[in-house]
Design an enzyme around this catalytic site. Structure first.
Site, mmCIF file in Angstrom:
data_model
loop_
_atom_site.group_PDB
_atom_site.id
_atom_site.type_symbol
_atom_site.label_atom_id
_atom_site.label_comp_id
_atom_site.label_asym_id
_atom_site.label_seq_id
_atom_site.Cartn_x
_atom_site.Cartn_y
_atom_site.Cartn_z
ATOM 1 N N HIS A 1 43.917 19.125 76.065
ATOM 2 C CA HIS A 1 44.175 20.701 75.782
ATOM 3 C C HIS A 1 43.098 21.389 75.095
ATOM 4 O O HIS A 1 42.091 20.881 74.418
ATOM 5 C CB HIS A 1 45.276 20.652 74.697
ATOM 6 C CG HIS A 1 44.952 20.152 73.336
ATOM 7 N ND1 HIS A 1 44.300 20.758 72.444
ATOM 8 C CD2 HIS A 1 45.276 18.759 72.752
ATOM 9 C CE1 HIS A 1 44.281 20.048 71.267
ATOM 10 N NE2 HIS A 1 44.636 18.580 71.630
ATOM 11 N N ASP A 2 42.988 22.743 75.633
ATOM 12 C CA ASP A 2 42.000 23.550 75.321
ATOM 13 C C ASP A 2 40.560 23.272 75.521
ATOM 14 O O ASP A 2 39.742 23.933 75.213
ATOM 15 C CB ASP A 2 42.188 23.911 73.844
ATOM 16 C CG ASP A 2 43.642 24.129 73.184
ATOM 17 O OD1 ASP A 2 44.082 25.270 73.634
ATOM 18 O OD2 ASP A 2 44.158 23.421 72.549
ATOM 19 N N GLY B 1 40.642 17.080 72.806
ATOM 20 C CA GLY B 1 40.893 18.492 72.741
ATOM 21 C C GLY B 1 39.756 19.608 72.165
ATOM 22 O O GLY B 1 38.968 19.071 71.460
#
Length: 264
Positions: free
Chosen positions: A127-128, A145
């Site tokens: 994520h991200d 992340g």
């Protein structure tokens, strides 16, 4: 774009949500699942047994091989079902078993992958993350992340990158590298944890860097790693070099953007 273009080739055993946007020339193999709020650009080819969840936008000419999972909910325990996004550019290749997760509201809410990247089998983008262009993640390379990877970086097989790390443009990581701090642009690294091993000269030659640029970048590397200078002192030397050799500015930018400190 119409929702599902009449010239898209969707196998009758594929499951495509009626609200998904599928452009001209897209191919979707059997037993693939494409959920709502997914947009797939022209000419993208998706093999069998792929899962794509939204909100996700995939550009043109991508190839997604079997058993890849694109746009899945992230593995962050703080994630509570918010409608975060995944944005993918053009002409990327996602080989077998790749996993790419959407962002979190604790960051910008978006995972971004640029164009012309190769993610080999079982690579993971959490994520991200933000990936640039022309990057290679070899088999089983994994980004935690919030990682950022610059253009033309190459991460060897089983490379593991800690969350929030930055990997500069033109970096080369050897197989099995464990990245716990930022890697400046142009640097070769390997080991657990990663240590610097000079400038990625061969990669830069292949990308058209001339002899003068390479010589200056080698001097810049020595200023950072070999002369016993503090980082601020090294940056002063690099700024003088950048006045004569623009390629050094990318190295300066990567050093100034570091928040975790650089590998030593």
């Amino acid at each position: 774009m119409t929702l599902i273009h009449p010239q898209a080739k969707i196998h009758p055993h594929a499951i495509v949500d009626p609200s998904a946007r599928v452009a001209e020339g897209v191919e979707v193999g059997p037993w693939t699942l494409i959920g709502p709020d997914v947009e797939i650009g022209a000419g993208t080819r998706i093999a069998s047994h792929v899962v794509i969840k939204g909100p996700t936008r995939i550009g043109e000419g991508n190839q997604i091989f079997q058993f890849a999972t694109i746009g899945e909910d992230c593995q962050d325990k703080k994630y509570a079902g918010e409608p975060t996004r995944l944005e993918i550019g053009d002409y990327n290749v996602f080989r077998e078993g790749c996993t790419v997760h959407r962002g979190t509201v604790q960051d910008e809410g978006i995972t971004r992958i640029g164009s012309h990247n190769l993610l080999m089998a079982y690579a993971h983008v959490a994520h991200d993350c933000v990936m640039g262009d022309n990057i290679i993640l070899a088999n089983n390379a994994a980004l935690a992340g919030h990682v950022r990877v610059g253009d033309h970086a190459i991460l060897g097989g089983f490379t593991a990158v800690h969350q929030f790390c930055r990997i500069g443009a033109h970096v080369m990581c050897g197989a099995g590298t464990v990245v716990l701090k930022d890697i400046p642009a142009y640097v070769m690294a390997s080991g657990n944890s990663a240590k610097p091993h000079g400038i990625n000269l061969e990669g830069l030659r292949r990308r058209g860097f001339d002899a003068e640029a390479l010589a200056t970048l080698r001097r810049a590397y020595k200023a950072i790693y070999r002369k016993g200078l503090t980082l601020d002192q090294a940056l002063q030397e690099l700024r003088l070099m950048a006045e004569q050799q623009p390629a050094v500015q990318l190295l300066i930018d990567s050093l100034e953007a570091s928040t975790r400190g650089i590998i030593r």
